[in-house]
Design an enzyme around this catalytic site. Structure first.
Site, mmCIF file in Angstrom:
data_model
loop_
_atom_site.group_PDB
_atom_site.id
_atom_site.type_symbol
_atom_site.label_atom_id
_atom_site.label_comp_id
_atom_site.label_asym_id
_atom_site.label_seq_id
_atom_site.Cartn_x
_atom_site.Cartn_y
_atom_site.Cartn_z
ATOM 1 N N LYS A 1 0.835 -1.210 0.000
ATOM 2 C CA LYS A 1 0.000 0.000 0.000
ATOM 3 C C LYS A 1 0.867 1.257 0.000
ATOM 4 C CE LYS A 1 -2.384 -1.132 3.785
ATOM 5 N NZ LYS A 1 -1.870 -2.470 4.187
ATOM 6 N N ARG B 1 -9.941 -0.077 9.231
ATOM 7 C CA ARG B 1 -9.314 -1.360 9.527
ATOM 8 C C ARG B 1 -10.236 -2.246 10.352
ATOM 9 N NH1 ARG B 1 -3.710 -0.069 9.170
ATOM 10 N NH2 ARG B 1 -2.312 -1.816 9.524
ATOM 11 N N ARG C 1 11.471 -5.357 4.606
ATOM 12 C CA ARG C 1 11.273 -3.955 5.017
ATOM 13 C C ARG C 1 11.968 -3.675 6.355
ATOM 14 N NH1 ARG C 1 5.149 -2.014 5.253
ATOM 15 N NH2 ARG C 1 5.134 -3.062 7.251
ATOM 16 N N ARG D 1 11.269 -0.233 11.432
ATOM 17 C CA ARG D 1 10.052 -0.092 12.242
ATOM 18 C C ARG D 1 10.021 -1.146 13.345
ATOM 19 N NH1 ARG D 1 4.939 0.319 8.312
ATOM 20 N NH2 ARG D 1 4.085 -0.916 10.017
ATOM 21 N N ARG E 1 0.091 -9.148 13.937
ATOM 22 C CA ARG E 1 -0.529 -8.199 13.000
ATOM 23 C C ARG E 1 -1.299 -8.938 11.913
ATOM 24 N NH1 ARG E 1 4.539 -5.171 11.366
ATOM 25 N NH2 ARG E 1 3.258 -4.228 9.741
HETATM 26 P P1 ADP Z 1 0.925 -2.118 7.986
HETATM 27 O O1 ADP Z 1 -0.062 -1.872 6.888
HETATM 28 O O2 ADP Z 1 2.266 -2.520 7.505
HETATM 29 O O3 ADP Z 1 0.399 -3.052 9.038
HETATM 30 P P2 ADP Z 1 0.514 0.607 9.063
HETATM 31 O O4 ADP Z 1 1.614 1.597 8.944
HETATM 32 O O5 ADP Z 1 -0.695 0.812 8.242
HETATM 33 O O6 ADP Z 1 1.216 -0.790 8.791
HETATM 34 O O7 ADP Z 1 0.036 0.501 10.597
HETATM 35 C C1 ADP Z 1 0.926 0.246 11.643
HETATM 36 C C2 ADP Z 1 0.149 0.051 12.953
HETATM 37 O O8 ADP Z 1 -0.561 1.259 13.291
HETATM 38 C C3 ADP Z 1 -0.923 -1.049 12.938
HETATM 39 O O9 ADP Z 1 -0.394 -2.328 13.164
HETATM 40 C C4 ADP Z 1 -1.846 -0.553 14.065
HETATM 41 O O10 ADP Z 1 -1.305 -0.858 15.328
HETATM 42 C C5 ADP Z 1 -1.823 0.954 13.902
HETATM 43 N N1 ADP Z 1 -2.932 1.415 13.023
HETATM 44 C C6 ADP Z 1 -2.787 1.948 11.779
HETATM 45 N N2 ADP Z 1 -3.980 2.241 11.242
HETATM 46 C C7 ADP Z 1 -4.914 1.869 12.149
HETATM 47 C C8 ADP Z 1 -6.329 1.884 12.187
HETATM 48 N N3 ADP Z 1 -7.071 2.339 11.148
HETATM 49 N N4 ADP Z 1 -6.957 1.428 13.309
HETATM 50 C C9 ADP Z 1 -6.259 0.976 14.345
HETATM 51 N N5 ADP Z 1 -4.925 0.913 14.382
HETATM 52 C C10 ADP Z 1 -4.242 1.354 13.300
#
Ligand code: ADP
Length: 190
Positions: free
Chosen positions: A14, A89, A128, A134, A146
């Site tokens: 993404k 999400r 990554r 990260r 996750r």
């Molecule tokens: P990835 O898509 O690689 O899992 P993101 O950068 O989108 O990583 O998100 C990292 C973390 O931030 C998630 O694992 C979660 O803990 C938190 N997070 C991101 N977006 C949301 C959301 N919409 N609702 C709840 N937690 C979120």
């Protein structure tokens, strides 16, 4: 205004694809993960609350991300739409998004879903981890959590957007350029 939901499991690409999408369609890129990470580095109260949850591979509370997104909708000017990356999400967040947009008579345009198999998720996140540093990419058990969270809480959104007639699935396996081409072919229809 166009409102695209960029959907997919962690590591689907993404973040990698978002840049070209916002340029081509004049969108504002809103990544809740990035917004949360900047709250953490700024040391805000919200960041402190989010840090432990993120580093354990759990989601932050719905209200927190909903508030961040609505504030961005209100404060962003001069774009033709938004690319929502990592939001919604959960089903509750998807309902909240619909309600937010309905206040001004608007709606989600489409859900662009990048799909890759679980095995590739592990491979891409491990790669990554060596580049971006990260904390939530570094430990296999956190990545595992996750992916579990994705299947349990986020995957039901596929049905949600299918029912709404807005679901567009894109094969996320291939080179960056190949996947980008597939995305553009889909989004050009809107
Ligand atoms: P990835 O898509 O690689 O899992 P993101 O950068 O989108 O990583 O998100 C990292 C973390 O931030 C998630 O694992 C979660 O803990 C938190 N997070 C991101 N977006 C949301 C959301 N919409 N609702 C709840 N937690 C979120």
């Amino acid at each position: 205004m166009k409102y695209y939901v960029l959907f997919g499991p962690p590591g689907a690409g993404k973040g990698t694809q978002a840049g070209a999408m916002v340029t081509r369609y004049h969108l504002c890129h809103l990544s809740t993960g990035e917004l949360l990470r900047s709250e953490i580095s700024a040391g805000t109260a919200l960041g402190l609350q989010a840090k432990a949850l993120i580093e354990a591979g759990n989601l932050v509370p719905d209200e927190v991300v909903e508030g961040m997104i609505e504030a961005k909708f209100l404060n962003t000017k001069g774009v033709e739409g938004f690319l929502l990356d990592g939001f919604p999400r959960t089903l509750a967040q998807a309902d909240a998004l619909d309600a937010m947009l309905a206040k001004t008579g608007q709606a989600v345009t489409a859900c662009v879903s990048l799909m890759i198999p679980d095995a590739l998720i592990h491979e891409r996140i491990a790669h990554r981890a060596t580049i971006e540093g990260r904390a939530d990419d570094a430990r296999p058990e956190i990545v595992e959590n996750r992916i579990k969270t994705y299947h349990a809480k986020t995957e039901p959104l596929i049905e949600f957007y299918k029912k709404a007639g807005k679901y567009q699935e894109i094969n996320g396996v291939g080179s960056i350029e190949e996947v980008q081409e597939r995305i553009f072919r889909t989004m050009d229809q809107y």
